[in-house]
Design an enzyme around this catalytic site. Sequence first.
Site, PDB file in Angstrom:
ATOM      1  N   ASP A   1       0.636  -1.145  -0.095  1.00 43.00           N
ATOM      2  CA  ASP A   1      -0.033   0.010  -0.005  1.00 43.00           C
ATOM      3  C   ASP A   1       0.864   1.484   0.017  1.00 43.00           C
ATOM      4  O   ASP A   1       0.308   2.288   0.916  1.00 43.00           O
ATOM      5  CB  ASP A   1      -0.802  -0.024   1.154  1.00 43.00           C
ATOM      6  CG  ASP A   1      -1.961  -1.132   1.160  1.00 43.00           C
ATOM      7  OD1 ASP A   1      -1.938  -1.977  -0.028  1.00 43.00           O
ATOM      8  OD2 ASP A   1      -2.679  -1.161   2.242  1.00 43.00           O
TER       9      ASP A   1
ATOM     10  N   ASP B   1      -4.583  -0.766  -1.694  1.00 39.61           N
ATOM     11  CA  ASP B   1      -5.993  -0.662  -0.978  1.00 39.61           C
ATOM     12  C   ASP B   1      -6.675   0.016  -2.276  1.00 39.61           C
ATOM     13  O   ASP B   1      -6.318   0.996  -2.817  1.00 39.61           O
ATOM     14  CB  ASP B   1      -5.701   0.429   0.237  1.00 39.61           C
ATOM     15  CG  ASP B   1      -6.602  -0.078   1.219  1.00 39.61           C
ATOM     16  OD1 ASP B   1      -6.958  -1.204   1.814  1.00 39.61           O
ATOM     17  OD2 ASP B   1      -7.064   1.085   2.100  1.00 39.61           O
TER      18      ASP B   1
ATOM     19  N   LYS C   1      -6.870  -4.842  -2.844  1.00 39.89           N
ATOM     20  CA  LYS C   1      -7.851  -5.447  -1.759  1.00 39.89           C
ATOM     21  C   LYS C   1      -8.855  -4.478  -1.453  1.00 39.89           C
ATOM     22  O   LYS C   1      -8.523  -3.149  -1.268  1.00 39.89           O
ATOM     23  CB  LYS C   1      -6.970  -5.797  -0.575  1.00 39.89           C
ATOM     24  CG  LYS C   1      -6.167  -4.892  -0.022  1.00 39.89           C
ATOM     25  CD  LYS C   1      -5.052  -5.458   0.923  1.00 39.89           C
ATOM     26  CE  LYS C   1      -4.083  -4.428   1.444  1.00 39.89           C
ATOM     27  NZ  LYS C   1      -4.964  -3.041   1.683  1.00 39.89           N
TER      28      LYS C   1
ATOM     29  N   CYS D   1      -2.282  -2.949   7.445  1.00 36.38           N
ATOM     30  CA  CYS D   1      -2.102  -3.737   6.460  1.00 36.38           C
ATOM     31  C   CYS D   1      -0.887  -4.577   6.684  1.00 36.38           C
ATOM     32  O   CYS D   1      -0.902  -5.904   6.485  1.00 36.38           O
ATOM     33  CB  CYS D   1      -2.229  -3.042   5.083  1.00 36.38           C
ATOM     34  SG  CYS D   1      -3.835  -2.467   4.814  1.00 36.38           S
TER      35      CYS D   1
HETATM   36  C1  VGL Z   1      -4.933   0.629   5.577  1.00 35.18           C
HETATM   37  C2  VGL Z   1      -6.434   1.736   7.127  1.00 35.18           C
HETATM   38  C3  VGL Z   1      -7.230   1.615   6.301  1.00 35.18           C
HETATM   39  C4  VGL Z   1      -3.491   0.135   5.471  1.00 35.18           C
HETATM   40  C5  VGL Z   1      -5.949   0.400   4.811  1.00 35.18           C
HETATM   41  O1  VGL Z   1      -3.000  -0.100   4.397  1.00 35.18           O
HETATM   42  O2  VGL Z   1      -2.840  -0.202   6.552  1.00 35.18           O
HETATM   43  N1  VGL Z   1      -4.918   1.297   6.871  1.00 35.18           N
HETATM   44  N2  VGL Z   1      -7.100   0.795   4.945  1.00 35.18           N
HETATM   45 ZN    ZN Z   2      -8.406   0.839   3.553  1.00 36.04          ZN
END
Ligand code: VGL
Ligand code: ZN
Length: 207
Positions: free
Chosen positions: A9, A47, A106, A151
Amino acid sequence: MKKALIITDVQNDFCPGGALAVAGGDEIIASINALSQKFDRVVATQDWHPAGHVSFAGRHGRRPYERIRIASGEQELWPDHCVQGTAGADFHRDLDLRAVSLIIRKGIHPGIDSYSTFLENDRKTETGLHYYLRGLGIESLCFCGLATDYCVHYSALDALRMGFKVAVLLSACRGVDVPAGNIDRALADMQARGIRLIEGTADPVLP
Ligand code: VGL
Ligand code: ZN
């Protein structure tokens, strides 16, 4: 033993100026770029939420960082972030994607969030990543990216459950730290379960 790097991410919304900015999120990019050559495979995750996603506070008339109960369990609420096809969902422009052979997206289902890049938060919906890695004979995984306490943490735990050897490259990760102390709790949890936490990335001794 064949090993893969999982770049988690590294997207504009998680970097400074983004909708869900992680402090120092862009500081890790140079070391991630330098790591890629040391692995048999490099996977990047994204994400990738539809507009009005269940993790967005606005959809519930709530404020970001509150927690609520939804069908799949406890849900942290976030500002709108990483909306499919928006600039915020793009990889940071400095991230070198040349060695990346697969991009996993995801959180793509409107009603299910996904911190793990293997199993979504309903704990049933698969992204398919483990089939890919297993199919290639990869046994050892190294995680880097954003965010350490979401994540990266959840993905590393699932990887361990699925039988991979797992390391997290701490200097190539940054965390959200919501609620306060969350990064330290995540690190303690990973360590207690046998995930190798590695500080430097110059020449990591991989599991
Ligand atoms: C994430 C919060 C919401 C992450 C993704 O990539 O850690 N954190 N969505
Ligand atoms: Zn997210």
